[in-house]
Write a protein that holds these residues in place. Structure first.
Motif, PDB file in Angstrom:
ATOM      1  N   ARG A 202      -9.447  -6.557   4.736  1.00  9.57           N
ATOM      2  CA  ARG A 202      -9.395  -5.757   5.967  1.00  9.57           C
ATOM      3  C   ARG A 202     -10.008  -4.393   5.697  1.00  9.57           C
ATOM      4  O   ARG A 202      -9.553  -3.687   4.794  1.00  9.57           O
ATOM      5  CB  ARG A 202      -7.941  -5.544   6.389  1.00  9.57           C
TER       6      ARG A 202
ATOM      7  N   THR B 236       0.832  -1.209   0.000  1.00  9.59           N
ATOM      8  CA  THR B 236       0.000   0.000   0.000  1.00  9.59           C
ATOM      9  C   THR B 236       0.866   1.259   0.000  1.00  9.59           C
ATOM     10  O   THR B 236       0.629   2.199  -0.757  1.00  9.59           O
ATOM     11  CB  THR B 236      -0.950  -0.033   1.220  1.00  9.59           C
TER      12      THR B 236
ATOM     13  N   ASP C  77      -7.834  -4.494  -1.774  1.00  9.04           N
ATOM     14  CA  ASP C  77      -7.722  -5.301  -0.553  1.00  9.04           C
ATOM     15  C   ASP C  77      -9.050  -5.222   0.178  1.00  9.04           C
ATOM     16  O   ASP C  77      -9.332  -4.260   0.890  1.00  9.04           O
ATOM     17  CB  ASP C  77      -6.585  -4.751   0.329  1.00  9.04           C
TER      18      ASP C  77
ATOM     19  N   GLN D  64      -6.442   3.062   4.795  1.00 11.43           N
ATOM     20  CA  GLN D  64      -5.010   3.311   4.587  1.00 11.43           C
ATOM     21  C   GLN D  64      -4.737   3.770   3.154  1.00 11.43           C
ATOM     22  O   GLN D  64      -3.994   4.726   2.927  1.00 11.43           O
ATOM     23  CB  GLN D  64      -4.209   2.031   4.889  1.00 11.43           C
TER      24      GLN D  64
ATOM     25  N   ASP E  90      -3.684  -1.811  -5.709  1.00 14.41           N
ATOM     26  CA  ASP E  90      -3.137  -2.395  -4.487  1.00 14.41           C
ATOM     27  C   ASP E  90      -3.930  -3.672  -4.214  1.00 14.41           C
ATOM     28  O   ASP E  90      -5.146  -3.701  -4.423  1.00 14.41           O
ATOM     29  CB  ASP E  90      -3.321  -1.382  -3.341  1.00 14.41           C
TER      30      ASP E  90
END
Ligand SMILES: Nc1nc2c(ncn2[C@@H]2O[C@H](COP(=O)(O)OP(=O)(O)OP(=O)(O)O)[C@@H](O)[C@H]2O)c(=O)[nH]1
Ligand SMILES: [Mg+2]
Length: 441
Positions: A136, A110, A133, A142, A183
């Protein structure tokens, strides 16, 4: 970056340059010290012994290049051999493309997504991030934070529960972006599940680049990891992160070179600008102490030319004077001192010289020209006639210059060719040669 290794190698260089005489004993000592420092940096032992042997043989048997002392020769041999185990300079896409980042948990994906975006942004392309992603929830926050830090558009949606849908929507929503960086989720091992997910994502994204993010602290294991990921998912290159925080970086880098996985970028800090293209020569120069090495390589280059200069004349006479030659010419011209004093020495030129010629401006222009020529393909340099609008656009992006700069360079190149033609018939060649100028404009 690799502070300890660098300190030790630099002290080796110092020792060599400060010694009074290069003999077998000194070479042995130096090689032993290099071995110790490379092994400590987790470089494969077999590889370490191979390069030690080469250094020893070359140091004792090879004749130094003209202009280099025996001491300098030994340093250059060490430099050459370290570059040879460090890999090749990678090709980096400088055009609209899709890049997918993959890797295990916490490898730096990331963060690297943000670093890459910033890197492309600085080169004039419009990047955007897509966060795939979905495992999570914090991962999306993030990514958002990272994107905001470098001020680039991004796409994540907490409503979506599937990475492929996220990628699809990201492509749809980020249509304006030129470099789309994806990502992905990590896992603590490359299991079948991760491989499957990444393969599916790859089919949806159809990326030009699949870059495996590897933290330097795994050292030599980087080789196995790169090979496994390549076998199961298929990668186009590697990004090594965290080179700032480990002693094992030498292992990670040389292991990738051995596995033929090309290292494209390196990360060396948590800050988003602690990131660069991986260039083996620059990397090793930094390790050994940039100033020393650069000066030495320059010296070696300066003295070789007699024969080279001859071929340059031949090239000019036969009309085969390409942009590579042109660059070499203006660089050597620059090395000789202020442009004005050289030109003044040539009959007829002195008078024509503008009184307020700004030399720092000249130097800047030469730097720009170098950047432009460096951004060209081999083919373009050999045959500038093929430069069309779209090629010129690409070159301006790659070199951070404008179309006018490129046109100016091409004009100067044409002029240089013409002046050379003109001088040919007038015995000027002899005169110029006296100044070491060979055939310059
Ligand atoms: N010192 C240093 N830290 C880094 C570097 N790159 C990333 N990090 C740190 O490593 C940690 C993990 O980075 P992330 O970017 O979250 O890694 P990730 O691969 O996305 O992690 P997951 O999504 O959990 O798999 C963070 O604390 C980063 O700040 C680097 O080059 N140097
Ligand atoms: Mg992550």
């Amino acid at each position: 970056m690799l502070k300890k290794l660098s300190e030790r190698l630099r002290s080796v260089v110092k020792k060599i340059l400060g010694s009074s005489n290069i003999d077998e004993k000194l070479v042995e000592e130096v090689v032993r010290e290099i071995q110790r420092s490379l092994i400590e940096a987790d470089v494969n032992v077999k590889l370490v012994f191979e390069i030690s042997e080469r250094i020893k043989t070359r140091a004792l048997k090879e004749k130094p290049l003209p202009g280099l002392t025996q001491r300098e020769h030994l340093v250059k041999v060490i430099y050459d051999e370290l570059v040879s185990i460090t890999g090749e300079k990678p090709q980096i896409l400088l055009k609209p493309c899709k890049i997918m980042l993959i890797g295990l948990f916490g490898s730096g994906k990331t963060t690297t997504a943000g670093k890459l975006a910033l890197w492309y942004k600085k080169r004039g392309l419009k990047p955007a991030l897509v966060g795939c992603d979905i495992h999570r929830p914090a991962a999306m926050d993030q990514l958002e934070q990272v994107a905001k830090q470098v001020s680039v558009p991004y796409f994540v949606s907490k409503e979506l529960k599937d990475a492929c849908t996220m990628a699809k929507q990201g492509i749809e929503k980020m249509k304006k972006a030129e470099v789309l960086i994806f990502d992905t989720a990590g896992r603590d091992a490359l299991d079948e599940e991760l491989a499957e997910e990444l393969k599916k994502l790859k089919e949806v994204i159809k990326p030009e680049e699949v870059l495996l993010v590897i933290p330097a602290d795994i050292g030599q294991v980087a080789k196995t990891q790169a090979e496994e990921f390549n076998r199961l998912v298929g990668i186009t290159g590697v990004i090594i992160t965290k080179l700032d925080g480990t002693a094992k970086g030498g292992g990670a880098i040389t292991a990738c070179a051995v596995s033929k996985a090309q290292i494209k970028f390196i990360g060396f800090g948590e800050k988003l600008d602690a990131f660069d293209v991986f260039d083996p020569k620059r990397f090793v120069s930094r390790l050994l102490g940039m100033g020393d090495i650069e000066a030495l390589l320059e010296k070696a280059k300066e003295v070789i030319p007699k024969e080279k200069a001859k071929t340059m004349e031949e090239k000019l006479l036969s009309g085969k004077f390409d942009l590579n030659d042109f660059k070499e010419q203006f660089l050597s011209l620059q090395k000789m001192g202020p442009l004005s004093s050289i030109l003044e020495a040539i009959p007829g030129f002195g008078l024509a010289l503008p009184k307020n010629l700004d030399l720092s401006k000249e130097e800047k222009r030469i730097k720009k020209w170098c950047a432009i020529i460096d951004s060209m393909t081999k083919e373009e340099r050999a045959n500038p006639a093929i430069l069309n609008e779209s090629r010129i656009k690409r070159i301006t992006r790659g070199s951070g210059t404008t179309e006018n700069d490129v046109k100016e360079l091409l004009k100067a190149y044409e002029q240089a060719k013409n002046v050379a033609k003109m001088l040919r018939g007038r015995g000027m060649m002899k005169f110029l040669r006296k100044f070491g100028l060979k055939l310059k404009f």
